[in-house]
Design a protein around this motif. Structure first.
Motif, PDB file in Angstrom:
ATOM      1  N   LYS A  33     -52.901   2.648  22.888  1.00  0.00           N
ATOM      2  CA  LYS A  33     -51.451   2.435  22.857  1.00  0.00           C
ATOM      3  C   LYS A  33     -50.867   2.313  21.457  1.00  0.00           C
ATOM      4  O   LYS A  33     -49.820   1.704  21.266  1.00  0.00           O
ATOM      5  N   HIS A  39     -49.524   4.591  19.973  1.00  0.00           N
ATOM      6  CA  HIS A  39     -48.291   5.390  19.960  1.00  0.00           C
ATOM      7  C   HIS A  39     -47.058   4.544  20.299  1.00  0.00           C
ATOM      8  O   HIS A  39     -45.948   4.932  19.979  1.00  0.00           O
ATOM      9  N   ILE A  83     -53.426  15.146  25.786  1.00  0.00           N
ATOM     10  CA  ILE A  83     -52.746  13.968  25.227  1.00  0.00           C
ATOM     11  C   ILE A  83     -51.810  14.362  24.083  1.00  0.00           C
ATOM     12  O   ILE A  83     -50.759  13.756  23.907  1.00  0.00           O
ATOM     13  N   LEU A  99     -48.091  13.021  23.996  1.00  0.00           N
ATOM     14  CA  LEU A  99     -47.560  12.290  22.834  1.00  0.00           C
ATOM     15  C   LEU A  99     -46.338  12.988  22.243  1.00  0.00           C
ATOM     16  O   LEU A  99     -45.437  12.338  21.709  1.00  0.00           O
ATOM     17  N   TYR A 132     -53.708   7.231  21.958  1.00  0.00           N
ATOM     18  CA  TYR A 132     -53.076   7.031  23.262  1.00  0.00           C
ATOM     19  C   TYR A 132     -53.745   5.911  24.066  1.00  0.00           C
ATOM     20  O   TYR A 132     -53.079   5.018  24.581  1.00  0.00           O
TER      21      TYR A 132
END
Ligand code: TK8
Length: 342
Positions: free
Chosen positions: A233, A235, A293, A297, A230
């Motif tokens: 970035k 993801h 997170i 996500l 996360y």
């Protein structure tokens, strides 16, 4: 010319007023008999994660405690975000004393000190409680001790976390789904062997190059704990996440051994205790961020939660590297960890 003359005069005065110039290096005016100003120490500490991470929280807490408890005689400067280089570079810099401290993941540290390959045994730990018990217990202490030979003082274990596999090609539910996927691994032979053994096409790469490599498709996938997926970035360029939890990554707060040994005993104790206290904050934040997170996500990415049977298939597929670990890390430390995690 003028300068030379001044030095000459100072020299003569020194000889005639021996008491007043007596060898003090404290930089003060140095009257005889006065207490010397306490020596000042500066710690430069580098790490590879973003400032939003639990890693950084750990360093901020360490800095606060050290500066407060030393009454400002030890100062700490933190360099996050690979400003000072990737894990390999900051380990090297700490060994030679260009950096005072750093906190790499253990996997790249194993290339320097093979005993650390023991932590690359896939699925070694059952859960977080066991991680803390074993790393803070005799096995973990023994492992930290092996660092001295490499000019490093290993001060403890911080949490990167349980690693999960991400990719942008397809949902991965079994090792067979990995066939042909180009996977970035950390710079570690065991990780390479494990992913190759599952049929993927692994390539070692520094963390700092990974976002671009994923974005440009140089690699299809990678593995890291949720927080780093996360905060970096990943993801945004990796649709699929599989909660494999195949390896627990610890960070090791390291100090240049010579620097540590040069500290007065009370400051060594102060550093040791500050790490213990910062570890509690760092781990608590890491565990919380990992859970939070994952939820975040799951709103933007497709997370595959594996059943016990599906997880077992990954365990079986990675199991062959255990022999390689034993050979590289050494039978003694490997047995110690396997016994402690039974
Ligand atoms: C960050 C690294 C990194 C590690 C990796 O300092 O390279 O994948 O997980 O996050 O230690």
């Amino acid at each position: 010319m003028k300068k030379k003359l001044t030095w000459l005069i100072t020299g003569v005065m020194c000889i005639s007023l021996l008491a007043g110039c007596g060898g003090s290096n404290s930089g003060g005016t140095g009257g005889g008999g006065e207490a010397e100003a306490p020596k000042q120490y500066k710690i430069q500490a580098a790490h590879g994660a973003a400032e939003t991470t639990a890693m950084h929280d750990g360093w901020v807490e360490f800095k606060r405690l050290v500066e407060e408890r030393s009454e400002g005689n030890i100062t700490v400067e933190i360099y996050p975000n690979q400003q000072m280089g990737g894990d390999r570079e900051i380990i090297e810099a700490t060994q030679i004393g260009n950096l005072t401290m750093c906190s790499p993941s253990t996997a790249p540290l194993a290339a320097f000190n093979n005993a650390f390959f023991v932590l690359d045994l896939p699925f070694l730990f059952a859960n977080r409680d066991q991680v803390y018990e074993v790393l803070d217990g005799p096995a973990g202490v023994e492992l930290l001790g092996t660092l001295e030979e490499f000019k490093l003082k290993g001060l403890g274990y911080w949490e990167n976390g349980f690693r999960n596999f991400t990719n942008d090609t397809r949902p991965v539910k079994s090792p067979a789904d990995l066939t042909g996927l180009k996977v970035r691994t950390m710079e570690n032979e065991i990780h390479l062997a494990a992913w190759r053994g599952m049929g993927a096409n692994p390539t070692p790469m520094a963390f700092g190059e990974l976002y671009t490599a994923l974005q440009q498709g140089t690699v299809d996938g990678q593995e890291n704990p949720f927080e780093l997926i996360y905060s970096t970035k990943f993801h945004e360029v990796q649709k699929y996440i599989t909660k494999t939890q195949h390896i627990y990554s610890a960070y090791i707060p390291l100090m240049n051994l010579e620097f540590y040994n040069s500290l007065p005993a009370e400051y060594q104790t102060l550093i040791d205790q500050a790490i213990v206290d910062a570890t509690a904050v760092q781990r608590a934040n890491a565990a919380k961020k990992d859970a939070d997170i994952e939820v975040m996500l799951s709103e933007t990415n497709e997370i595959t939660i594996l059943s016990d049977a599906e997880l077992q298939a990954f365990r079986d597929a990675m199991a062959p590297v255990a022999d390689m670990v034993k050979e590289k890390a050494g039978a003694e430390i490997t047995t110690m960890f396997l016994d402690a995690t039974k």
